[in-house]
Scaffold this motif. Structure first.
Motif, PDB file in Angstrom:
ATOM      1  N   UNK A 153       0.811  -1.211   0.000  1.00 55.70           N
ATOM      2  CA  UNK A 153       0.000   0.000   0.000  1.00 55.70           C
ATOM      3  C   UNK A 153       0.840   1.254   0.000  1.00 55.70           C
ATOM      4  N   UNK A 154       0.137   2.378   0.186  1.00 55.54           N
ATOM      5  CA  UNK A 154       0.743   3.703   0.132  1.00 55.54           C
ATOM      6  C   UNK A 154       0.385   4.484   1.390  1.00 55.54           C
ATOM      7  N   UNK A 155       1.197   5.493   1.692  1.00 54.90           N
ATOM      8  CA  UNK A 155       0.922   6.343   2.853  1.00 54.90           C
ATOM      9  C   UNK A 155       1.575   7.704   2.649  1.00 54.90           C
ATOM     10  N   UNK A 156       1.241   8.624   3.534  1.00 52.01           N
ATOM     11  CA  UNK A 156       1.858   9.954   3.552  1.00 52.01           C
ATOM     12  C   UNK A 156       3.102   9.903   4.433  1.00 52.01           C
ATOM     13  N   UNK A 157       4.174  10.535   3.967  1.00 49.69           N
ATOM     14  CA  UNK A 157       5.401  10.695   4.754  1.00 49.69           C
ATOM     15  C   UNK A 157       5.794  12.173   4.730  1.00 49.69           C
ATOM     16  N   UNK A 158       6.195  12.694   5.879  1.00 51.11           N
ATOM     17  CA  UNK A 158       6.836  14.007   5.932  1.00 51.11           C
ATOM     18  C   UNK A 158       8.337  13.764   6.089  1.00 51.11           C
ATOM     19  N   UNK A 159       9.078  13.963   5.006  1.00 49.27           N
ATOM     20  CA  UNK A 159      10.525  13.751   5.033  1.00 49.27           C
ATOM     21  C   UNK A 159      11.191  14.999   5.607  1.00 49.27           C
ATOM     22  N   UNK A 186       1.986   7.981   7.956  1.00 52.40           N
ATOM     23  CA  UNK A 186       0.570   7.675   8.139  1.00 52.40           C
ATOM     24  C   UNK A 186      -0.287   8.871   7.711  1.00 52.40           C
ATOM     25  N   UNK A 187      -1.573   8.896   8.046  1.00 50.07           N
ATOM     26  CA  UNK A 187      -2.213   8.187   9.146  1.00 50.07           C
ATOM     27  C   UNK A 187      -2.524   6.712   8.911  1.00 50.07           C
ATOM     28  N   UNK A 188      -2.736   6.345   7.642  1.00 45.68           N
ATOM     29  CA  UNK A 188      -3.055   4.956   7.376  1.00 45.68           C
ATOM     30  C   UNK A 188      -2.322   4.447   6.149  1.00 45.68           C
ATOM     31  N   UNK A 189      -2.192   3.155   6.091  1.00 51.09           N
ATOM     32  CA  UNK A 189      -1.686   2.467   4.913  1.00 51.09           C
ATOM     33  C   UNK A 189      -2.895   2.147   4.046  1.00 51.09           C
ATOM     34  N   UNK A 190      -2.919   2.685   2.835  1.00 49.27           N
ATOM     35  CA  UNK A 190      -4.060   2.500   1.937  1.00 49.27           C
ATOM     36  C   UNK A 190      -3.659   1.515   0.839  1.00 49.27           C
ATOM     37  N   UNK A 191      -4.455   0.473   0.674  1.00 49.69           N
ATOM     38  CA  UNK A 191      -4.132  -0.550  -0.312  1.00 49.69           C
ATOM     39  C   UNK A 191      -4.296   0.001  -1.731  1.00 49.69           C
ATOM     40  N   UNK A 192      -3.507  -0.520  -2.682  1.00 45.49           N
ATOM     41  CA  UNK A 192      -3.510   0.042  -4.039  1.00 45.49           C
ATOM     42  C   UNK A 192      -4.877   0.100  -4.693  1.00 45.49           C
ATOM     43  N   UNK A 193      -5.752  -0.872  -4.411  1.00 48.55           N
ATOM     44  CA  UNK A 193      -7.071  -0.870  -5.041  1.00 48.55           C
ATOM     45  C   UNK A 193      -7.898   0.342  -4.639  1.00 48.55           C
ATOM     46  N   UNK A 194      -7.615   0.939  -3.474  1.00 43.89           N
ATOM     47  CA  UNK A 194      -8.344   2.125  -3.033  1.00 43.89           C
ATOM     48  C   UNK A 194      -7.666   3.416  -3.462  1.00 43.89           C
ATOM     49  N   UNK A 196      -6.103   4.013  -6.506  1.00 46.60           N
ATOM     50  CA  UNK A 196      -6.346   4.346  -7.906  1.00 46.60           C
ATOM     51  C   UNK A 196      -5.061   4.741  -8.612  1.00 46.60           C
ATOM     52  N   UNK A 197      -5.097   5.855  -9.337  1.00 46.44           N
ATOM     53  CA  UNK A 197      -3.957   6.283 -10.153  1.00 46.44           C
ATOM     54  C   UNK A 197      -2.911   6.967  -9.265  1.00 46.44           C
ATOM     55  N   UNK A 198      -1.975   6.168  -8.757  1.00 44.22           N
ATOM     56  CA  UNK A 198      -0.954   6.735  -7.860  1.00 44.22           C
ATOM     57  C   UNK A 198       0.040   7.609  -8.603  1.00 44.22           C
ATOM     58  N   UNK A 199      -0.013   7.633  -9.931  1.00 45.11           N
ATOM     59  CA  UNK A 199       0.839   8.522 -10.719  1.00 45.11           C
ATOM     60  C   UNK A 199       0.225   9.905 -10.900  1.00 45.11           C
ATOM     61  N   UNK A 200      -0.928  10.162 -10.281  1.00 45.69           N
ATOM     62  CA  UNK A 200      -1.584  11.455 -10.463  1.00 45.69           C
ATOM     63  C   UNK A 200      -2.344  11.839  -9.194  1.00 45.69           C
ATOM     64  N   UNK A 201      -1.620  11.897  -8.078  1.00 46.70           N
ATOM     65  CA  UNK A 201      -2.215  12.261  -6.797  1.00 46.70           C
ATOM     66  C   UNK A 201      -1.778  13.665  -6.402  1.00 46.70           C
ATOM     67  N   UNK A 202      -2.725  14.522  -6.065  1.00 49.56           N
ATOM     68  CA  UNK A 202      -2.384  15.850  -5.561  1.00 49.56           C
ATOM     69  C   UNK A 202      -1.784  15.718  -4.171  1.00 49.56           C
ATOM     70  N   UNK A 273      -6.582  10.924  -1.087  1.00 51.68           N
ATOM     71  CA  UNK A 273      -6.939   9.541  -0.818  1.00 51.68           C
ATOM     72  C   UNK A 273      -6.131   8.862   0.256  1.00 51.68           C
ATOM     73  N   UNK A 274      -5.059   9.527   0.743  1.00 55.46           N
ATOM     74  CA  UNK A 274      -4.173   8.903   1.726  1.00 55.46           C
ATOM     75  C   UNK A 274      -4.245   9.551   3.098  1.00 55.46           C
ATOM     76  N   UNK A 275      -5.055  10.600   3.228  1.00 58.75           N
ATOM     77  CA  UNK A 275      -5.222  11.245   4.520  1.00 58.75           C
ATOM     78  C   UNK A 275      -4.280  12.412   4.738  1.00 58.75           C
ATOM     79  N   UNK A 276      -4.347  12.946   5.942  1.00 58.03           N
ATOM     80  CA  UNK A 276      -3.588  14.137   6.310  1.00 58.03           C
ATOM     81  C   UNK A 276      -2.774  13.885   7.571  1.00 58.03           C
ATOM     82  N   UNK A 277      -1.715  14.675   7.716  1.00 57.04           N
ATOM     83  CA  UNK A 277      -0.917  14.724   8.939  1.00 57.04           C
ATOM     84  C   UNK A 277      -0.929  16.155   9.470  1.00 57.04           C
ATOM     85  N   UNK A 278      -0.660  16.284  10.762  1.00 54.66           N
ATOM     86  CA  UNK A 278      -0.438  17.608  11.357  1.00 54.66           C
ATOM     87  C   UNK A 278       0.536  17.463  12.509  1.00 54.66           C
ATOM     88  N   UNK A 279       1.593  18.268  12.481  1.00 55.82           N
ATOM     89  CA  UNK A 279       2.611  18.218  13.530  1.00 55.82           C
ATOM     90  C   UNK A 279       2.937  19.605  14.071  1.00 55.82           C
TER      91      UNK A 279
END
Length: 284
Positions: A153-159, A186-194, A196-202, A273-279
């Motif tokens: 799956x995919x997730x958000x990372x703050x590098x 995080x916040x979550x690991x989202x499976x590829x089927x949910x 969609x087009x991971x090459x075009x995510x805002x 589609x992958x959620x938000x973080x706040x720190x």
């Protein structure tokens, strides 16, 4: 599925997010969102569950219910540098002829809403919203055509990055990339089927309400399947490894004049589609 880990730091339990935004407890099914749970067989087991029969966890995720990093016991936190053409341009650097690989130490990993701590002596702590790729089925010398079969799956990372340590203090980039708390995941690991087009995510990142990064995975130079295959030439990939795939323009280093975190700021970031973080940014 949206898989997650909830609870106090160091005591997280596995869970998933249901269609109503509630957390369902998976601790009676698996020990963690880690290792064999992320393999094809492990994920198929989770897909076969009756979600409505799982216990509901009290609390609102990321508010009254703390979430940890969405992957437990990360073995390798692999990062790709200068992988967005527009970010390379703002850095005044050419797109590299092969992917740049560096590491975050796993002690950098924190939850998506945990504080980010500026190291002592830091003068150039920066932000980077990135698409994280979580390895499910491991392997070496993976074919690019088969690479997505190795992705859980995919997730958000703050590098989070300390640019003086990274660039000006000799040695490799790792010095400025792996400080404690520099890897909110995080916040979550989202499976590829949910996803969609991971090459075009805002994807976007704000600091104190000001939008600094506003990009898309569409400008990624080396795409996800290529990166999985490429990394597997140099190391075996294992379940629970994370590959953070680079950032779009808008980092602090690229501002005119450069803008860095001083302490007290709030970073907010997300990917479609992958959620938000706040720190909140604190000082060591």
């Amino acid at each position: 599925m949206k898989l997650l880990r909830y609870g106090p730091a160091g005591q997280e339990k596995p869970g998933l997010l249901d269609d109503q935004g509630q957390v369902r407890d998976l601790s009676g099914i698996v020990s963690d969102i880690a290792g064999d749970t992320l393999t094809t067989e492990g994920m198929d087991k989770l897909r076969g569950l009756d979600m409505d029969a799982l216990p509901v966890v009290q609390g609102t995720p990321q508010e009254s219910l703390r979430l940890g990093a969405c992957v437990g016991n990360i073995g390798k936190f692999i990062c790709i540098g200068l992988n967005y053409a527009d970010h390379a341009a703002e850095s005044g650097l050419d797109v590299p002829p092969e992917p740049v690989i560096f590491n975050k130490w796993t002690s950098a990993v924190v939850g998506p809403n945990d504080d980010v701590m500026i190291p002592r002596g830091s003068i150039k702590t920066d932000w980077e919203v990135e698409l994280g790729v979580v390895i499910g089925t491991g392997g070496s010398y993976i074919d690019e055509a088969d690479a997505m079969n190795h992705v859980a799956g995919f997730c958000v990372v703050n590098d989070v990055s300390e640019r003086e340590y990274q660039i000006e203090r000799a040695g490799t980039w790792d010095k400025g990339k792996g400080c404690d708390t520099f890897g909110p995941t995080g916040p979550w690991l989202v499976t590829p089927d949910e996803v969609g087009d991971f090459d075009n995510l805002s994807m976007w990142l704000d600091v104190d309400g000001k939008r600094y990064q506003n990009g898309s995975t569409a400008t990624m130079v080396y795409k996800v399947p290529f990166l999985v295959a490429y990394c597997s030439r140099f190391m075996s990939l294992q379940p629970g490894d994370v590959i953070s795939t680079g950032t779009p323009p808008g980092v602090g280093m690229g501002q005119k004049p450069p803008t860095y975190l001083k302490g007290g700021e709030v970073m907010r970031l997300g990917i479609d589609g992958l959620g938000e973080q706040q720190q909140k940014v604190t000082k060591a």
